[in-house]
Design a protein around this motif. Structure first.
Motif, PDB file in Angstrom:
ATOM      1  N   LYS A   2      -6.597   1.024   1.603  1.00 30.66           N
ATOM      2  CA  LYS A   2      -7.635   0.066   1.996  1.00 30.66           C
ATOM      3  C   LYS A   2      -7.336  -0.531   3.370  1.00 30.66           C
ATOM      4  N   GLU A   3      -6.094  -0.934   3.602  1.00 29.57           N
ATOM      5  CA  GLU A   3      -5.724  -1.544   4.881  1.00 29.57           C
ATOM      6  C   GLU A   3      -5.727  -0.518   6.018  1.00 29.57           C
ATOM      7  N   ASN A  21      -2.959   2.068  -3.221  1.00 35.83           N
ATOM      8  CA  ASN A  21      -4.378   1.740  -3.049  1.00 35.83           C
ATOM      9  C   ASN A  21      -4.570   0.674  -1.973  1.00 35.83           C
ATOM     10  N   TYR A  22      -3.709  -0.333  -1.971  1.00 36.61           N
ATOM     11  CA  TYR A  22      -3.800  -1.387  -0.955  1.00 36.61           C
ATOM     12  C   TYR A  22      -3.517  -0.806   0.435  1.00 36.61           C
ATOM     13  N   ALA A  70     -15.954   2.275  -2.183  1.00 32.80           N
ATOM     14  CA  ALA A  70     -14.776   1.685  -1.537  1.00 32.80           C
ATOM     15  C   ALA A  70     -15.204   0.635  -0.517  1.00 32.80           C
ATOM     16  N   TRP A 101      -9.939   8.923   1.089  1.00 32.64           N
ATOM     17  CA  TRP A 101      -9.235   7.902   0.304  1.00 32.64           C
ATOM     18  C   TRP A 101      -7.998   8.511  -0.368  1.00 32.64           C
ATOM     19  N   ARG A 117     -14.446  -3.414  -0.351  1.00 35.36           N
ATOM     20  CA  ARG A 117     -13.862  -4.015   0.851  1.00 35.36           C
ATOM     21  C   ARG A 117     -14.742  -5.129   1.398  1.00 35.36           C
TER      22      ARG A 117
END
Length: 190
Positions: free
Chosen positions: A122-123, A118-119, A152, A88, A156
């Motif tokens: 995640k993507e 952060n986005y 995480a 991450w 999600r």
């Protein structure tokens, strides 16, 4: 972050996946770092080379650039972290680089840049359309398939509620189709 900002970040993730020919989960972050000329460096090695480590952070990025050359990024990370947390942190720092946060002049607030990074992570690490397509919907499945922490993955997994509603009402978005195309080899045998 508003939807336009999220779409911009998602497009940067998609461009990176396409440019680096990444097509399966878990995302190979070594391949990403090599493609971007990013060199990972642990806190202990960085300290031995004279880098001052700010307290209370998991990682940060340093730019090295010689005149008339492309910049090289040193991604400095905490030594004593779990594999999943490290993934991450690396993806988050890569997000700062890809999104242009490392450029000298930025009009964005630090809070917005952190939200965008952060986005991005995640993507990049857990693309929702791909997870839906392969049936990885629970936190434990997402964690296992994507190599991310359970926390995480749990966050999600909550995104499926909105995704499923939108998908049922409107079908795949253009971004969904682009993500699915990138990862088509993962489920081609179905």
């Amino acid at each position: 972050m508003n939807q336009a900002q999220k779409n911009r970040v998602k497009n940067k993730v998609l461009a990176l996946l396409v440019d680096l020919h990444i097509s399966c989960l878990p995302i190979d972050l070594d391949q990403v770092m090599n493609g971007l000329l990013v060199k990972p460096l642990s806190f202990s090695v960085a300290q031995s080379r004279g880098v001052i480590i700010p307290p209370g952070i998991d990682g940060f990025t340093v730019i090295r650039q010689k005149p008339n050359t492309r910049p090289q990024y040193l991604l400095v990370y905490q030594d004593d972290t779990s594999f999943e947390r490290l993934r991450w942190t690396l993806a988050h720092e890569i997000g700062h680089i890809v999104l242009g946060h490392m450029e000298k002049i930025s009009t964005k607030s630090g809070e917005l840049m952190e939200a965008e990074a952060n986005y991005f992570a995640k993507e990049l690490l857990m693309p929702l359309p791909v997870l839906a397509r392969i049936g990885a919907r629970s936190a434990s499945e997402i964690s296992r398939v994507c190599g991310v922490s359970y926390e995480a993955a749990r966050i999600r997994a909550r995104d499926f509620e909105r995704y499923d509603w939108y998908h049922l009402k409107y079908g795949d978005t253009g971004d969904d189709r682009r993500f699915l195309a990138c990862f088509a080899q993962m489920y081609a045998s179905e």
